[in-house]
Design an enzyme around this catalytic site. Structure first.
Site, short mmCIF file in Angstrom:
data_model
loop_
_atom_site.label_atom_id
_atom_site.label_comp_id
_atom_site.label_asym_id
_atom_site.label_seq_id
_atom_site.Cartn_x
_atom_site.Cartn_y
_atom_site.Cartn_z
N LYS A 13 0.83 -1.21 0.00
CA LYS A 13 0.00 0.00 0.00
C LYS A 13 0.88 1.27 0.00
O LYS A 13 0.63 2.19 -0.76
CB LYS A 13 -0.91 0.04 1.24
CG LYS A 13 -1.80 -1.20 1.40
CD LYS A 13 -2.73 -1.07 2.59
CE LYS A 13 -2.05 -0.92 3.95
NZ LYS A 13 -1.28 -2.12 4.39
N ARG A 88 -8.36 1.17 10.23
CA ARG A 88 -7.96 -0.21 10.52
C ARG A 88 -8.97 -0.90 11.42
O ARG A 88 -8.81 -2.08 11.72
CB ARG A 88 -6.61 -0.22 11.21
CG ARG A 88 -5.42 -0.51 10.27
CD ARG A 88 -4.18 -0.29 11.09
NE ARG A 88 -3.02 -1.02 10.71
CZ ARG A 88 -2.00 -0.50 10.04
NH1 ARG A 88 -2.03 0.72 9.59
NH2 ARG A 88 -0.92 -1.23 9.82
N ARG A 127 11.97 -5.48 3.82
CA ARG A 127 11.72 -4.04 3.62
C ARG A 127 12.79 -3.18 4.29
O ARG A 127 13.21 -3.45 5.42
CB ARG A 127 10.35 -3.70 4.20
CG ARG A 127 10.01 -2.22 4.13
CD ARG A 127 8.55 -1.94 4.20
NE ARG A 127 7.97 -2.26 5.49
CZ ARG A 127 6.68 -2.11 5.76
NH1 ARG A 127 5.85 -1.70 4.82
NH2 ARG A 127 6.21 -2.41 6.95
N ARG A 160 12.58 -1.35 9.92
CA ARG A 160 11.68 -0.98 11.01
C ARG A 160 11.72 -2.04 12.11
O ARG A 160 11.79 -3.22 11.81
CB ARG A 160 10.24 -0.87 10.48
CG ARG A 160 9.93 0.47 9.90
CD ARG A 160 8.62 0.51 9.16
NE ARG A 160 7.50 -0.09 9.85
CZ ARG A 160 6.25 -0.10 9.38
NH1 ARG A 160 5.98 0.48 8.22
NH2 ARG A 160 5.27 -0.67 10.04
N ARG A 171 1.28 -8.66 13.99
CA ARG A 171 0.63 -7.70 13.09
C ARG A 171 -0.33 -8.41 12.14
O ARG A 171 -1.39 -7.88 11.83
CB ARG A 171 1.69 -6.90 12.32
CG ARG A 171 2.40 -5.90 13.23
CD ARG A 171 3.66 -5.36 12.61
NE ARG A 171 3.41 -4.53 11.47
CZ ARG A 171 4.31 -4.31 10.50
NH1 ARG A 171 5.50 -4.87 10.56
NH2 ARG A 171 4.01 -3.53 9.49
P1 AMP Z 1 2.02 0.75 9.24
O1 AMP Z 1 3.17 1.65 8.89
O2 AMP Z 1 0.76 1.12 8.52
O3 AMP Z 1 2.38 -0.70 9.08
O4 AMP Z 1 1.72 0.98 10.80
C1 AMP Z 1 2.71 0.71 11.78
C2 AMP Z 1 2.06 0.60 13.14
O5 AMP Z 1 1.44 1.86 13.47
C3 AMP Z 1 0.94 -0.42 13.25
O6 AMP Z 1 1.43 -1.74 13.52
C4 AMP Z 1 0.14 0.13 14.44
O7 AMP Z 1 0.79 -0.11 15.66
C5 AMP Z 1 0.22 1.65 14.16
N1 AMP Z 1 -0.89 2.10 13.29
C6 AMP Z 1 -0.81 2.59 12.03
N2 AMP Z 1 -2.01 2.91 11.55
C7 AMP Z 1 -2.90 2.62 12.53
C8 AMP Z 1 -4.31 2.71 12.66
N3 AMP Z 1 -5.07 3.18 11.64
N4 AMP Z 1 -4.88 2.31 13.81
C9 AMP Z 1 -4.14 1.87 14.85
N5 AMP Z 1 -2.81 1.74 14.80
C10 AMP Z 1 -2.17 2.12 13.66
#
Ligand code: AMP
Length: 218
Positions: A13, A88, A127, A160, A171
């Site tokens: 994404k 989410r 990544r 990360r 996750r």
């Molecule tokens: P991402 O970069 O989208 O993989 O997000 C990394 C982390 O940020 C996730 O594993 C969550 O801990 C937090 N996070 C990101 N977006 C959300 C969301 N919409 N709701 C809750 N936690 C989020």
């Protein structure tokens, strides 16, 4: 175009959103990026969010939804936007609906990146991200020309913390238990379009552009 990109972590994404937003001048809003920025800057939201992120759990809806609704109000979204990693949960989706109705900017489409677990694991473990500009690489699929260095800005590439094997499992579980139900939520609203997140980056980019054209969004 007012879009949400929905799918498991590692579906591509962020990579697609960055390219599409550049090409169509859309605003890219990634809650993951906003949260990592908040953690880096030690803001009150960042301090609260960090422990959830480190474990791969979702940050509470109130924190994330406030970040996005504040951002939607603060920036010019008239040319369109792409939400990546938000919503989410069903609660977040409802908050988003209400915020967009208030702005008279309802969503045009939700693109669901259907992705196998095999792809997710290989994408996340490989990544690498640029510390300076945030550009996304992959050790084998999208390698940088010089190992560990960003092609765009020369910044240092890093992995990360939550892209390590143990956190990845959680996750994926969190996605299956809390986010997957949004597929039905948006299907019922007749907004959902499905693409394959397993496709190669360039192939998927073409498929996405084609999907937007066929739906009259371009
Ligand atoms: P991402 O970069 O989208 O993989 O997000 C990394 C982390 O940020 C996730 O594993 C969550 O801990 C937090 N996070 C990101 N977006 C959300 C969301 N919409 N709701 C809750 N936690 C989020």
């Amino acid at each position: 175009m007012k879009l949400v990109l929905l799918g498991p972590p590692g579906a591509g994404k962020g990579t697609q959103a960055a390219e599409l937003c550049k090409e169509y001048n859309l605003l890219h809003m990634s809650t993951g990026d906003l949260l990592r920025e908040a953690v880096k800057n030690n803001t009150a939201q960042g301090i609260k969010a960090k422990s959830y992120m480190d474990k791969g759990d979702l940050v509470p809806d109130e924190i994330v939804a406030a970040m996005i609704t504040d951002k939607l109000k603060a920036v010019d979204i008239s040319a369109g936007f792409m939400l990546d990693g938000f919503p989410r949960t069903k609660r977040q989706a409802e908050i988003l609906d209400a915020a967009l109705i208030a702005l008279n900017m309802p969503l045009d489409m939700v693109v669901y990146f259907a992705t196998t677990e095999e792809t997710i694991l290989s994408r996340l473990t490989g990544r690498r991200i640029c510390r300076s500009c945030g550009r996304i690489f992959h050790v084998t699929n999208i390698p940088s020309k010089k190992e560990g260095i960003c092609d765009g800005c020369g910044g240092e590439l890093y992995q990360r913390n939550d892209d390590k094997a143990e956190t990845i499992k959680n996750r994926i579980n969190v996605y299956n238990s809390q986010t997957k139900e949004l597929i039905d939520y948006y299907k019922q609203k007749n907004l959902l379009r499905k693409v394959s997140g397993d496709m190669d980056v360039n192939e998927l980019f073409i498929v996405l552009k084609d999907t937007f054209k066929k739906s009259g969004l371009l």
